[in-house]
Design an enzyme around this catalytic site. Structure first.
Site, PDB file in Angstrom:
ATOM      1  N   HIS A 123      -7.924  -1.833   3.378  1.00  0.00           N
ATOM      2  CA  HIS A 123      -8.542  -2.411   4.580  1.00  0.00           C
ATOM      3  C   HIS A 123      -8.847  -3.900   4.359  1.00  0.00           C
ATOM      4  CE1 HIS A 123      -9.998   1.919   4.874  1.00  0.00           C
ATOM      5  NE2 HIS A 123      -9.408   1.767   6.045  1.00  0.00           N
TER       6      HIS A 123
ATOM      7  N   LYS B  37       0.969   1.215   5.407  1.00  0.00           N
ATOM      8  CA  LYS B  37       0.690   2.570   4.922  1.00  0.00           C
ATOM      9  C   LYS B  37       0.899   3.587   6.059  1.00  0.00           C
ATOM     10  CE  LYS B  37      -2.063   5.875   2.936  1.00  0.00           C
ATOM     11  NZ  LYS B  37      -3.037   6.222   3.945  1.00  0.00           N
TER      12      LYS B  37
ATOM     13  N   SER C 271      -8.798   6.311   2.519  1.00  0.00           N
ATOM     14  CA  SER C 271     -10.182   6.808   2.560  1.00  0.00           C
ATOM     15  C   SER C 271     -10.211   8.274   2.164  1.00  0.00           C
ATOM     16  CB  SER C 271     -10.756   6.639   3.964  1.00  0.00           C
ATOM     17  OG  SER C 271     -10.632   5.288   4.374  1.00  0.00           O
TER      18      SER C 271
HETATM   19  P1  AMP Z   1      -7.980   3.711   8.769  1.00  0.00           P
HETATM   20  O1  AMP Z   1      -9.382   3.293   8.470  1.00  0.00           O
HETATM   21  O2  AMP Z   1      -7.444   4.758   7.855  1.00  0.00           O
HETATM   22  O3  AMP Z   1      -7.747   3.987  10.232  1.00  0.00           O
HETATM   23  O4  AMP Z   1      -7.086   2.438   8.457  1.00  0.00           O
HETATM   24  C1  AMP Z   1      -7.325   1.208   9.081  1.00  0.00           C
HETATM   25  C2  AMP Z   1      -6.187   0.277   8.787  1.00  0.00           C
HETATM   26  O5  AMP Z   1      -6.076   0.087   7.380  1.00  0.00           O
HETATM   27  C3  AMP Z   1      -4.834   0.835   9.254  1.00  0.00           C
HETATM   28  O6  AMP Z   1      -4.073  -0.210   9.830  1.00  0.00           O
HETATM   29  C4  AMP Z   1      -4.228   1.327   7.984  1.00  0.00           C
HETATM   30  O7  AMP Z   1      -2.816   1.329   7.984  1.00  0.00           O
HETATM   31  C5  AMP Z   1      -4.743   0.307   6.985  1.00  0.00           C
HETATM   32  N1  AMP Z   1      -4.682   0.838   5.627  1.00  0.00           N
HETATM   33  C6  AMP Z   1      -5.185   2.007   5.177  1.00  0.00           C
HETATM   34  N2  AMP Z   1      -4.852   2.203   3.878  1.00  0.00           N
HETATM   35  C7  AMP Z   1      -4.118   1.121   3.504  1.00  0.00           C
HETATM   36  C8  AMP Z   1      -3.473   0.725   2.299  1.00  0.00           C
HETATM   37  N3  AMP Z   1      -3.515   1.468   1.198  1.00  0.00           N
HETATM   38  N4  AMP Z   1      -2.811  -0.436   2.290  1.00  0.00           N
HETATM   39  C9  AMP Z   1      -2.745  -1.217   3.397  1.00  0.00           C
HETATM   40  N5  AMP Z   1      -3.326  -0.899   4.576  1.00  0.00           N
HETATM   41  C10 AMP Z   1      -4.010   0.246   4.630  1.00  0.00           C
END
Ligand code: AMP
Length: 318
Positions: free
Chosen positions: A59, A171, A208
């Site tokens: 993130h 991701k 997460s």
């Molecule tokens: P989330 O909180 O899981 O909805 O993720 C929020 C944003 O963070 C989304 O655009 C995800 O693709 C990005 N994200 C989550 N994990 C990663 C990671 N390991 N590397 C890069 N971006 C990530």
């Protein structure tokens, strides 16, 4: 009754000799809209990073990318119930607001939106956004309604924040393809920027949901990355047949007996349609259950032109 606004000051203040630019936190749509309007005043470029919280380096890499190319950065933390299925982990999804807030503040985000579910979804809402033909591919097939929930909340967030650019992680490669398509089809005036996957030192893609894994599952989870590496090595050795490459990846996963494969697919990165040959580049995507935890990962194989070497073709689109 509308939730009471909770806003920290916008103006910098000083403590001793150190200047602190306080991050403004808004929990109502009205306040966030006003704060974003203010942040964009004078033609400033506003970057936006939507998240569900429980922040990690993945993130934060998005926040850094936004800081690098924008004048101000807004983030959101909202665990969106619409994108969880009835038997999924909405109730136990990790929540760590104080820590998240400190991390975002440290990265220099100017604005944070943390609405309640009631604020985002007023009772009786019946309008959805769905990118038909893409929303049932990859994770959309295993998680019916998931991408409809994602595109609906992203639309609402884009309307509230009105960012010039929004930053997403590669991701969630299918999410990137679907959001890009929505932005294109519905003429949203926002640039979509996809950022590379951030991994743990041993290769596990940060997520997460990794917090759910016990030590043995954490070890087993490495098979996702290993299977993608296997495909990459075969590809580097000249293999271009998608069926051969997918079979090799699936065989690697099968070696980790207690990991249950959901899908291992090789698709065209924009349409998410399966490809027969990876000669023109392809997205190799995996989802698997490690214990009760569903994890995803992917790599992009560049085409012969070399486009999108690491993160996939056409990293940016308006
Ligand atoms: P989330 O909180 O899981 O909805 O993720 C929020 C944003 O963070 C989304 O655009 C995800 O693709 C990005 N994200 C989550 N994990 C990663 C990671 N390991 N590397 C890069 N971006 C990530």
């Amino acid at each position: 009754m509308r939730a009471r606004a909770h806003c920290t000051p916008l103006n910098p203040h000083t403590t001793s000799d150190i200047q602190i630019n306080a991050m403004k936190i808004c929990n109502t749509i009205e306040d966030m809209r006003a704060a974003c309007r203010e942040a964009k005043r004078g033609g400033k470029r506003l970057g936006f990073v939507p998240t569900m919280g429980a922040l990690h380096e993945g993130h934060l890499s998005l926040v850094r990318a936004a800081k690098d190319s924008c004048d101000a950065v807004a983030a959101s933390i909202f665990v969106n119930p619409l994108q969880f299925g009835p038997r999924e982990d909405l109730g136990k999804y990790p929540r760590s607001f104080s820590r998240d807030r400190a991390l975002l503040e440290k990265e220099g985000a100017e604005l944070l939106f943390t609405p309640s579910v009631e604020e985002m979804y007023p009772a009786g809402a019946i309008t959805w956004i769905e990118v038909e033909g893409l929303s049932d591919k990859l994770d959309g097939r295993s998680r019916p309604g998931h991408f409809r929930g994602v595109t609906t909340v992203v639309t609402k967030l884009f309307h509230i924040v009105a960012p010039d650019a929004a930053f997403f992680g590669q991701k969630d490669a299918a999410q990137v393809a679907i959001v890009r398509r929505m932005v294109r089809d519905l003429n949203f005036p926002v640039e979509i920027v996809a950022c590379p996957i951030v991994r743990e030192p041993d290769g596990l893609a940060m997520s997460s949901r990794n917090a759910y894994l016990d030590p043995e599952e954490r070890r087993q989870a490495l098979v996702l990355h290993r299977s993608l590496q296997e495909v990459k090595e075969l590809w580097e050795g000249g293999e271009r047949d998608a069926a051969q490459l997918a079979a090799a990846g699936q065989q690697e996963v099968a070696k980790e007996k207690s990991v249950r494969l959901d899908y291992f697919e090789i698709v065209e990165p924009d349409s998410l349609n399966p490809v027969a040959s990876v000669a023109n580049g392809a997205l190799v995507a995996i989802a698997a259950f490690v214990g009760a935890t569903r994890l995803i990962d992917n790599i992009v194989l560049p085409g012969s032109s070399g486009a999108g070497k690491n993160q996939g073709p056409s990293l940016r689109s308006g």
